[in-house]
Design a protein around this motif. Structure first.
Motif, PDB file in Angstrom:
ATOM      1  N   SER A 199       0.813  -1.230   0.000  1.00 41.35           N
ATOM      2  CA  SER A 199       0.000   0.000   0.000  1.00 41.35           C
ATOM      3  C   SER A 199       0.841   1.271   0.000  1.00 41.35           C
ATOM      4  O   SER A 199       0.311   2.366  -0.136  1.00 41.35           O
ATOM      5  CB  SER A 199      -0.914  -0.004   1.237  1.00 41.35           C
ATOM      6  N   LEU A 200       2.170   1.095   0.098  1.00 43.56           N
ATOM      7  CA  LEU A 200       3.031   2.289  -0.014  1.00 43.56           C
ATOM      8  C   LEU A 200       2.924   2.880  -1.425  1.00 43.56           C
ATOM      9  O   LEU A 200       3.051   4.067  -1.644  1.00 43.56           O
ATOM     10  CB  LEU A 200       4.486   1.932   0.288  1.00 43.56           C
ATOM     11  N   LEU A 201       2.677   1.976  -2.407  1.00 45.93           N
ATOM     12  CA  LEU A 201       2.572   2.434  -3.794  1.00 45.93           C
ATOM     13  C   LEU A 201       1.142   2.939  -4.035  1.00 45.93           C
ATOM     14  O   LEU A 201       0.185   2.185  -3.927  1.00 45.93           O
ATOM     15  CB  LEU A 201       2.888   1.298  -4.764  1.00 45.93           C
ATOM     16  N   LEU A 202       1.017   4.218  -4.317  1.00 51.76           N
ATOM     17  CA  LEU A 202      -0.288   4.833  -4.566  1.00 51.76           C
ATOM     18  C   LEU A 202      -0.592   4.786  -6.063  1.00 51.76           C
ATOM     19  O   LEU A 202       0.300   5.006  -6.890  1.00 51.76           O
ATOM     20  CB  LEU A 202      -0.287   6.288  -4.098  1.00 51.76           C
ATOM     21  N   TRP A 203      -1.826   4.472  -6.396  1.00 48.09           N
ATOM     22  CA  TRP A 203      -2.242   4.459  -7.813  1.00 48.09           C
ATOM     23  C   TRP A 203      -3.760   4.544  -7.905  1.00 48.09           C
ATOM     24  O   TRP A 203      -4.470   4.352  -6.923  1.00 48.09           O
ATOM     25  CB  TRP A 203      -1.748   3.204  -8.525  1.00 48.09           C
TER      26      TRP A 203
END
Ligand code: HDL
Ligand code: ZN
Length: 418
Positions: free
Chosen positions: A41-45
């Motif tokens: 969830s660190l990667l935002l998209w």
């Protein structure tokens, strides 16, 4: 000498050739806030993250000065996104760079941009899995080498590194120093939790433990460089400034010993308006003499420098002409707008030739790679073509490709002695 008509034809012909060739150049993005998809969830998209990007929060706070910003931040993210879409994209034309960026992403993904709601977009993203979607974004943006911003002191990120994960070869690490060193001694408790025997006192014992932290995590992350953002008031030398002492006693010795470049991002005034949170940072003109003195005193250190004030960018070009260990990079944050990218790129080509990194995306949301790079390629390629058109001899495709690979395809560490 070609006459003015020929020259104009020449520019448009060269611009078309440069843009055609640039479309196939793999892009190295030296600074982003995206994360390896394995980091969860660190990667935002996706559309809700795109629309709640802090640049758009600042803009919606202007469209709705009546809005209670604390209440806005308390809303579910999808409601925030709906409100921003309605205020900035439906009730007003999305002409700002941050608004236009969302439109570009939606359009390249085949989504209707003239809609008054986000149902289609949400449906599209609901049907994406992150593994395939990273491939889609890299294909559309032409980015194949992404440097993250990594902070082992961030509890959520620390867990990823502790548990370990199979790294995506496209995502590279940069060791970010702000949480450890800025606002000293704010980072002390977290450094101690990670086992580093630092105290609040800026003494040799603490310096040694911070160097150990840097060396450990440079290795654990396989970091490409160390990075720190600094206020316009940052000075070197400055006897009584904690951050200057810490950089001198810990970061620079590690950079000298390891050859790891140091990226310094100078000119940010943090939380000028605290109520806006991430959107509340502002800009101030920094002192270029500080950059020059660092380059002079540390000739063996590679300084990758970007600055936030438009006025500092010209000074940085001249400082880089004096010191080959200064590598200007990117049109950072408030400078990442077409009118300023054009001006900065032209002054860099005119003063530095090709010895700089023209852009980084600073993307916080994966999908932003699509627009940030399309918009920048368009401008940087055009300015380069204009410079080619001023040369009396013909420029062949191979030459253009060579120059483009150099400008867009080299990471900070690899550009030492370019
Ligand atoms: O310090 C930085 O790396 C900046 O880029 C900040 O993250 C800033 O909030 C940003 O996202 N700028 O584009
Ligand atoms: Zn950044």
């Amino acid at each position: 000498m070609t006459d003015i008509t020929d020259r104009h034809t020449n520019v448009s012909d060269l611009t078309q050739r440069v843009q055609r060739l640039l479309a196939d150049i793999p892009i190295t993005d030296v600074h982003t806030h995206t994360f390896d998809p394995a980091m969860g969830s660190l990667l935002l998209w996706g559309i809700d993250e795109l629309l709640t990007y802090h640049y758009l929060v600042a803009e919606v706070s202007r469209a709705r000065p009546d809005m209670d910003i604390a209440a806005f931040f308390g809303m579910p993210k999808s409601d925030q996104a709906d409100l921003i879409w309605n205020e900035l994209f439906v009730k007003r034309s999305p002409v700002s760079e941050a608004c236009r960026g969302v439109i570009t992403v939606m359009d390249r993904l085949g989504l209707n941009t003239a809609t008054d709601n986000l149902a289609e977009a949400r449906d599209y993203f609901r049907n994406q899995n992150i593994g395939d979607y990273v491939n889609t974004v890299c294909r559309l943006s032409k980015v194949n080498d992404i440097t993250m911003t990594n902070d082992p002191l961030d509890p959520e990120e620390y867990v990823c590194w502790e548990q370990g994960f199979d790294r995506d070869p496209r995502f590279h690490a940069a060791l970010r120093l702000d949480s450890a060193l800025m606002q000293w001694p704010a980072g002390v408790p977290r450094l101690q939790q990670l086992g580093y025997r630092v105290t609040n006192h800026l003494d040799d014992a603490t310096f040694g433990e911070i160097r150990r932290y840097l060396m450990d995590w440079r290795r654990r992350l396989d970091a490409r460089y160390m990075a720190i953002s600094l206020p316009p008031t940052f000075r070197y030398p400055q006897a009584d400034a904690c951050i200057t002492t810490l950089i001198r006693e810990t970061v620079l010795p590690v950079a000298q010993d390891t050859g790891l470049p140091l990226a310094m991002m100078i000119g940010v005034k943090k939380l000028t308006n605290p109520a806006l949170q991430l959107a509340g940072d502002s800009v101030g003109k920094a002192e270029i003499e500080t950059v020059e003195r660092l380059a002079l005193d540390y000739p063996g250190v590679r300084f990758a420098i970007t600055m936030l004030s438009r006025e500092n960018m010209h000074e940085l070009c001249i400082a880089a002409r004096k010191f080959a260990n200064i590598l200007p990079f990117g049109c950072w944050w408030f400078l990442n707008n077409p009118s300023l990218i054009r001006e900065i790129t032209a002054m860099r080509l005119e003063t530095l030739g090709l010895s700089f990194i023209p852009q980084h995306s600073d993307a916080r949301v994966l999908d932003q790679l699509i627009y940030k790079w399309e918009h920048s390629r368009d401008i940087i390629g055009t300015v380069l073509a204009e410079k080619y058109a001023l040369l009396p001899h013909a420029i062949d495709d191979k030459t253009i490709q060579r120059d483009l690979h150099h400008l867009f395809g080299t990471p900070i560490a690899a550009t030492a002695g370019q």
